[in-house]
Structures are given as C-alpha cells and as structure tokens.
Design an enzyme around this catalytic site. Structure first.
Site, short mmCIF file in Angstrom:
data_model
loop_
_atom_site.label_atom_id
_atom_site.label_comp_id
_atom_site.label_asym_id
_atom_site.label_seq_id
_atom_site.Cartn_x
_atom_site.Cartn_y
_atom_site.Cartn_z
N ASP A 51 0.80 -1.20 -0.01
CA ASP A 51 0.13 0.05 0.03
C ASP A 51 0.80 1.30 0.15
O ASP A 51 0.65 2.29 0.66
CB ASP A 51 -0.94 0.15 1.17
N LYS B 228 1.81 2.01 -5.15
CA LYS B 228 2.52 1.59 -6.37
C LYS B 228 1.39 1.62 -7.62
O LYS B 228 1.90 1.97 -8.86
CB LYS B 228 2.86 -0.01 -6.28
N GLY C 213 -4.42 -4.44 -3.78
CA GLY C 213 -5.38 -3.62 -4.09
C GLY C 213 -4.61 -2.34 -4.50
O GLY C 213 -3.90 -1.66 -3.59
N HIS C 214 -4.58 -2.13 -5.77
CA HIS C 214 -3.81 -0.95 -6.40
C HIS C 214 -4.75 0.22 -6.79
O HIS C 214 -5.81 0.01 -7.61
CB HIS C 214 -2.86 -1.39 -7.47
N GLN D 220 2.25 -6.05 -3.09
CA GLN D 220 2.78 -6.23 -1.66
C GLN D 220 3.91 -5.33 -1.44
O GLN D 220 4.23 -4.28 -2.41
CB GLN D 220 2.86 -7.70 -1.38
P1 GDP Z 1 -0.60 0.17 -3.51
O1 GDP Z 1 -1.33 -0.98 -2.99
O2 GDP Z 1 0.77 0.26 -3.41
O3 GDP Z 1 -1.16 0.33 -5.05
O4 GDP Z 1 -1.23 1.62 -2.67
P2 GDP Z 1 -2.86 1.34 -2.33
O5 GDP Z 1 -3.66 1.89 -3.68
O6 GDP Z 1 -3.25 0.30 -1.83
O7 GDP Z 1 -2.81 2.78 -1.28
C1 GDP Z 1 -2.26 3.89 -1.62
C2 GDP Z 1 -3.57 4.82 -1.21
O8 GDP Z 1 -3.09 6.29 -1.17
C3 GDP Z 1 -4.64 5.02 -2.35
O9 GDP Z 1 -5.61 5.50 -1.87
C4 GDP Z 1 -3.87 5.99 -3.30
O10 GDP Z 1 -5.05 6.83 -4.11
C5 GDP Z 1 -3.32 6.85 -2.25
N1 GDP Z 1 -2.22 7.72 -2.65
C6 GDP Z 1 -1.16 7.33 -3.46
N2 GDP Z 1 -0.12 8.27 -3.62
C7 GDP Z 1 -0.56 9.23 -2.61
C8 GDP Z 1 0.10 10.60 -2.31
O11 GDP Z 1 1.10 10.88 -2.59
N3 GDP Z 1 -0.46 11.25 -1.31
C9 GDP Z 1 -1.86 10.84 -1.00
N4 GDP Z 1 -2.48 11.61 -0.08
N5 GDP Z 1 -2.35 9.79 -1.15
C10 GDP Z 1 -1.87 8.91 -2.01
P1 IMO Z 2 -0.55 -4.12 -2.37
O1 IMO Z 2 -0.54 -4.72 -3.36
C1 IMO Z 2 -0.64 -4.54 2.22
C2 IMO Z 2 -0.59 -8.83 3.90
C3 IMO Z 2 -1.88 -9.26 4.70
C4 IMO Z 2 -0.95 -10.03 5.59
C5 IMO Z 2 0.05 -10.86 4.75
C6 IMO Z 2 -0.35 -12.04 4.08
O2 IMO Z 2 -2.05 -3.60 -2.20
O3 IMO Z 2 0.22 -3.41 -1.62
P2 IMO Z 2 -1.85 -12.81 2.15
O4 IMO Z 2 -3.47 -12.65 2.00
O5 IMO Z 2 -1.00 -12.16 0.87
O6 IMO Z 2 -1.67 -14.12 2.39
O7 IMO Z 2 -1.61 -12.13 3.35
O8 IMO Z 2 0.41 -9.84 3.58
N1 IMO Z 2 -0.82 -8.29 2.53
C7 IMO Z 2 -0.85 -6.78 2.15
N2 IMO Z 2 -0.64 -5.87 2.96
N3 IMO Z 2 -0.90 -4.44 0.76
C8 IMO Z 2 -1.12 -5.51 0.15
O9 IMO Z 2 -0.99 -5.76 -1.17
C9 IMO Z 2 -1.06 -6.79 0.95
N4 IMO Z 2 -1.11 -8.11 0.25
C10 IMO Z 2 -1.07 -9.16 1.40
O10 IMO Z 2 -2.40 -8.01 5.37
O11 IMO Z 2 -0.51 -9.59 6.66
MG MG Z 3 -2.66 -1.70 -1.92
#
Ligand code: GDP
Ligand code: IMO
Ligand code: MG
Length: 460
Positions: A12, A15, A39-40, A229
C-alpha cells in the site's frame, strides 16, 4: 526496456499510482507475483479505480499480463474485467499459462488455518494466496493452462480434492462448511473451472508470458513490471511468518514473468516509498505509533489514553492518510518512516530510483521523525536483522525534521520540485542520501496530476 515497480515497505505504498504515472510510456504492464490480495489504486479524472488483479495499466488502455509468478482467481479476474468494461474501459489482459489458479478450497483453507494459527497468523487477506502457492511448491497445483484442457483439469482435481477434504477434516479437525460444499466437490469444481478455461480460450487470453514479453522487449517496446505487496512482507526478505507467500522484491520480476535477470537488470528498478509506515497485519514494527488491537503484538487498547501525544499522532496520520481498511473499515497500524527497513529494501531489489508518496499526509505536523537506525541488543544497527524475533527486539533511534505546512499541493505538482516546502525537501534529500538512490517522483496527493516528476525512467 523494462521498469520494475517494487513496494519498499509493507504494501500500500502507492504502487498503483506510480504504475499509472509511468504507464503512459509503457506498451505492456505485467504483474509478476501475488494475486487478488493486492489492492492498487489509480485516481484519474475524479475517478478512482481499485484493481486487485488486473494490472494498473488497464486505466491507460495498456496491454496487461498476469505473469507465471501470479496466482490467479479466475472469478475475481472476470468480475474485475466486467466491472472495468461497465465503466467504459477496454482492458486487454493476458494470463500466463504457467500461472497457478486459485480454487475455492484455497480460500476456505486460508480462513481455517488463520484461525488455528492464533499468534502466528499473518492476518491474511483470506484470498487463498498462501494455500495456492503451497500447492504450487507441492507440485499439486492447477495451472491456468490446465483449465483449457478438460482431461488434465479432471485428473488434477481428482488427485487434489480428496486431500483438501482430509486436510480440513482430519488435520484441522473442522467440518467442511456447508455453504462451501462445492469448494470440495470434484464435479462442481470441474464444471466451474472448465467454463473459466473456455472463456479464457474464447477471449484468447492465455499466453506464454516469458515469450510474449521478450518479443515486446526485442521490438524495443517498454514493459512495466508491476510489483504487488512490499519488501517487508516478501516471503524471503520480509518479517516471516507474517508475510505473503511470494517475492515482491525485484528478483520476483524475473522468475515471475519469464524474462531473464539480465533483461530486468538492464532496466530500472523503482522502489515505492510511503513517507510514513502503514501496516495491515501482525509482526514487529519498531517505529509504530500507538497500536491497533489484534494486530500490534501485545497491544491492549483498554486503558490506553487516547489523548496521549503518540496516540493522537497515530490517529492524525491514520485519518489524514485514510489508513482504514477499504472493506472492513478497520484502522491500519501506522508509524514513522523506518530507514533500516528501506536500506534492506534498496539492497534486496537494487533500486535505481525512488518514488516517495504521501508527503502531503504529513503536512501540518510540527515535527516529523524517522527511525534512522536501531538499537539491537545494545548495538546500533543500520539495517534489519534477519530473524523476526531479533527485529522485535530492535528499538528505533530517531532523527527529527522540522515539519512542513499544508500547501496547495496541486499547484506544487504543477510548479515542480522547488515548490515543495523546504523542510519536506530536506526530508526527501536525507532519504535519497541514506539510500544512495535518486528520487524520480514525489507523490503529493492521490491523483495522477498530483505528482512531482523528476525523472521518467523510459527516457535515455
Ligand atoms: P498500492 O497497493 O501500493 O498500489 O497502494 P494502495 O492503492 O493500496 O494505497 C495507496 C493509497 O494512497 C490509495 O488510496 C492512493 O490513491 C493514495 N495515494 C497514493 N499516492 C498518494 C500521495 O502521494 N498522497 C496521498 N494523499 N495519497 C496517495
Ligand atoms: P498491495 O499490493 C498490504 C498482507 C496481509 C497479511 C500478509 C499475508 O495492495 O500493496 P496474504 O493474503 O497475502 O496471504 O496475506 O500480507 N498483505 C498486504 N498488505 N498491501 C498488500 O498488497 C497486501 N497483500 C497482502 O495483510 O499480513
Ligand atoms: Mg494496496
């Protein structure tokens, strides 16, 4: 050439946003590991797209590939594709014949094992990721290519399904949940997965990912490899056993696509850093602020003074950063940036550049801290010790930075680096120096336009 996007922390980090940003110059975007545990998020034109399996390049209309290192739940894949089509996109996604399929019993077993593990549970996403990778390593998995060959599919199911029933009833001592009876029934699974195979074939989605991607590289096209991840939940380099079951680090990009290490190594590897830490799940986190019951080891919310400075800070960062589970609304653990964790990540993946996100979230704080090093059994260490128990004994030694004000971040993104508040620049320059890696992009908000771009990796 290839550009590989790797989470530098615990997932999170943003990415999806960086893949979207640099996806403009890419021809193909490929995932190399994980599955629908990801969850991207891509935010563009006031629209938010949350992608769990479809590569984030879909929002830009790029070809997406799920590489052989992925575990693919066809139901999620087709649901996601259908939803994107309903929203007016035209995703073109190919799936590696060598990728493994997630079957319904993987999800059920994921849940049962998490319950039984108690303190050793990682707090998984419940998507069956670990059990599917277990079957891959145990040579009893079912691959995407098997779904298009009914005889093979049937033979594999007949071998594996009785084992799964016995695992639940004999090993875990549980009953097969009545609502999941079909998940353990050869005939039902065969029908369901044979149909998925037909749809994959009808839509011409199955490819040999290594050959497909190498042809693109040979044609001088740009390939973006989208990690899911993050490094600290990598099965080899993370906080085992509180990890995911794949390799988000850059080595995974070669194994998980079929492109050779020299091909991936000639490209760029960009580490994605969140300017603070967030964590969903258990395990040590030396720079954690406050805690979350059920996730922070030993943390009991009863008797915690919510007005204590550290608790307030944790709540502030959590609220500003929206660090609450998207499905459950559960608070995520948060903490200061952990530089030993990042040194470890930079080495494990050989970062050639960094994207630092969420600088805006920390705005308004008087002081911003980073864990610069750890004190570990009386000694100062600058990187993460190799066992999780040792990591749990580390105490962070902090450095302090003056905070930066809330500003109009969209205007900053438009003006460029010099418009970033000076104290935030000091923070970024410290980080770049510590990791000996240039910063390519700075996220100042969730949208595509809310990014300060210093370097485009596909430019010469
Ligand atoms: P990922 O799993 O690495 O793709 O990241 P996620 O999408 O799960 O979580 C990142 C969250 O932060 C999402 O809601 C993005 O829209 C938000 N986000 C990404 N970059 C920034 C940033 O520079 N500032 C803020 N405030 N939010 C951001
Ligand atoms: P993105 O791509 C954050 C964490 C879970 C748990 C561990 C193992 O959005 O960054 P799993 O279901 O993979 O066997 O869970 O990894 N986890 C993540 N945490 N972002 C993710 O993906 C994750 N995918 C798995 O919370 O601790
Ligand atoms: Mg994510």
């Amino acid at each position: 050439m290839t550009v590989t996007i790797v989470g530098a922390q615990l997932g999170d980090e943003g990415k999806g946003g960086v893949v979207d940003l640099y996806g403009d110059a890419a021809d193909v975007v490929a995932r190399y590991q994980g599955g629908d545990n990801a969850g991207h998020t891509v935010v563009y034109d006031d629209e938010e797209y949350k992608l769990s399996l479809v590569p984030s390049g879909a929002v830009r209309g790029k070809i997406g590939v799920l590489g052989n290192g992925c575990v693919v739940n066809p139901e999620t894949l087709f649901d996601e594709l259908d939803q994107l089509r309903e929203r007016g996109l035209e995703p073109d996604v190919r799936v590696a014949a060598r990728a493994h399929a997630i079957l319904p019993y993987h999800r059920v077993i994921d849940g049962i094992e998490e319950d039984q593990k108690a303190d050793l549970a990682a707090g998984t996403t419940g998507r069956g990721i670990g059990p599917a990778y277990e079957d891959k390593a145990g040579r009893r998995g079912i691959r995407i290519g098997d779904l298009t060959e009914p005889d093979v599919l049937r033979q594999r199911l007949e071998y594996v399904v009785p084992q799964k029933r016995a695992l639940v009833t004999e090993v875990f001592g549980a009953a097969i949940p009545t609502e999941h009876a079909d998940a353990f029934d050869v005939d039902a699974l065969f029908e369901q997965y044979r149909r998925y195979g037909e749809r994959l074939a009808d839509e011409d989605m199955v490819v040999d990912s290594g050959t497909f991607l190498q042809q693109r590289v040979d044609a001088d096209e740009n390939v973006l490899l989208e990690g899911a991840q993050g490094t600290s939940i990598d099965i080899d380099h993370g906080i085992y056993p509180y990890v995911t079951s794949s390799n988000p680090t850059a080595g995974g990009a070669t194994i998980g696509t079929g492109l050779g290490p020299t091909v991936v190594g000639q490209g760029e590897v960009i580490g994605i850093v969140k300017a603070y830490l967030s964590r969903v799940g258990t395990g040590p986190l030396p720079t954690e602020l406050g805690g979350v019951e059920g996730q922070t080891p030993g943390y009991d919310s009863e008797g915690v003074d919510e007005d204590a400075p550290e608790e307030r800070l944790a709540t502030y960062i959590r609220d500003e950063g929206g660090e609450y589970g998207t499905v459950t609304g559960r608070p995520r653990r948060v903490g200061w940036l952990d530089v030993p964790m990042l040194r470890h990540a930079a080495r494990a993946s050989g970062f050639t550049g960094l994207a630092v996100n969420h600088i805006d979230v920390l705005a308004g704080l008087e002081e911003v801290k980073v864990g610069h090093s750890y004190e570990f059994d009386g000694e100062a260490v600058e990187t993460v010790p190799p066992t999780t128990e040792q990591w749990g004994r580390c105490e962070a030694t902090y450095r302090s930075f003056d905070g930066w004000p809330e500003v109009d971040w969209s205007a900053v993104a438009e003006s460029g680096y010099e418009a970033i508040p000076e104290n935030a620049r000091s923070y970024l320059e410290y980080l770049s120096a510590e990791l000996d890696t240039p910063i390519y992009a700075i996220g100042v908000g969730p949208g595509r336009e809310e990014t300060v771009i210093l370097e485009s990796p596909y430019d010469d």
